[in-house]
Design a protein around this motif. Sequence first.
Motif, short mmCIF file in Angstrom:
data_model
loop_
_atom_site.label_atom_id
_atom_site.label_comp_id
_atom_site.label_asym_id
_atom_site.label_seq_id
_atom_site.Cartn_x
_atom_site.Cartn_y
_atom_site.Cartn_z
N CYS A 1 47.01 56.31 34.85
CA CYS A 1 47.37 57.37 35.07
C CYS A 1 45.30 58.04 36.51
O CYS A 1 45.00 58.12 35.83
CB CYS A 1 47.46 58.50 34.28
N LEU B 1 49.41 67.97 36.13
CA LEU B 1 49.92 67.38 35.84
C LEU B 1 49.73 68.25 34.31
O LEU B 1 50.05 68.22 33.09
CB LEU B 1 49.09 66.47 35.31
N TRP C 1 55.74 68.49 35.30
CA TRP C 1 55.63 67.16 36.22
C TRP C 1 56.64 67.10 37.11
O TRP C 1 57.27 65.82 36.87
CB TRP C 1 55.11 66.32 34.51
N SER D 1 44.75 61.46 32.06
CA SER D 1 45.42 62.76 32.39
C SER D 1 44.94 62.39 34.22
O SER D 1 45.68 63.50 34.61
CB SER D 1 45.50 63.25 32.24
#
Length: 162
Positions: A28, A56, A60, A118
Amino acid sequence: MHFDGGCIGSSSSVNDFSGYNTATESTCFSTKCPECGDEVFFIRHNGGSVWLDPPLGWPWYKHGCFYPEDKTSEFDGPALVTDKTSLELAEGSNLEIGIVKRTCVEANRNYTDIVLESAELESTEVRVKNNAGFLLGKLCVLDRAKDTIWPFYEPDYLFWLY
């Protein structure tokens, strides 16, 4: 009971996820859309991939350059999750989505240290109760408001943060 961990000559395929593990296939990160140049997040997981618009956070939103045929929901645009029940569960929550890149299951399996990737150069480190080693490489949702984390596609496997 076997003090060395198993029968001599055993060929059990059971994985207790002990120790330190790293996922290399799932990822990611923040990048630029190859079509329009906008900032997007690229998530590769379980053999597939998705491009999401920042931030994020819930729900989403998929980036439009890659999903022009998607049916739009009653929300602002095509989202990774548009199920109304899921949205009601998420209201008031501070949800983050990411890939579990590393796990370290404590020897007694009382807790697991997790690194959730993330964004580019952003990782979240959390400690969860019990053996959560199977989260390695999975797309997961972290809810800081409720101190929980779970696999995106298996919300029943809820783990509590320490």
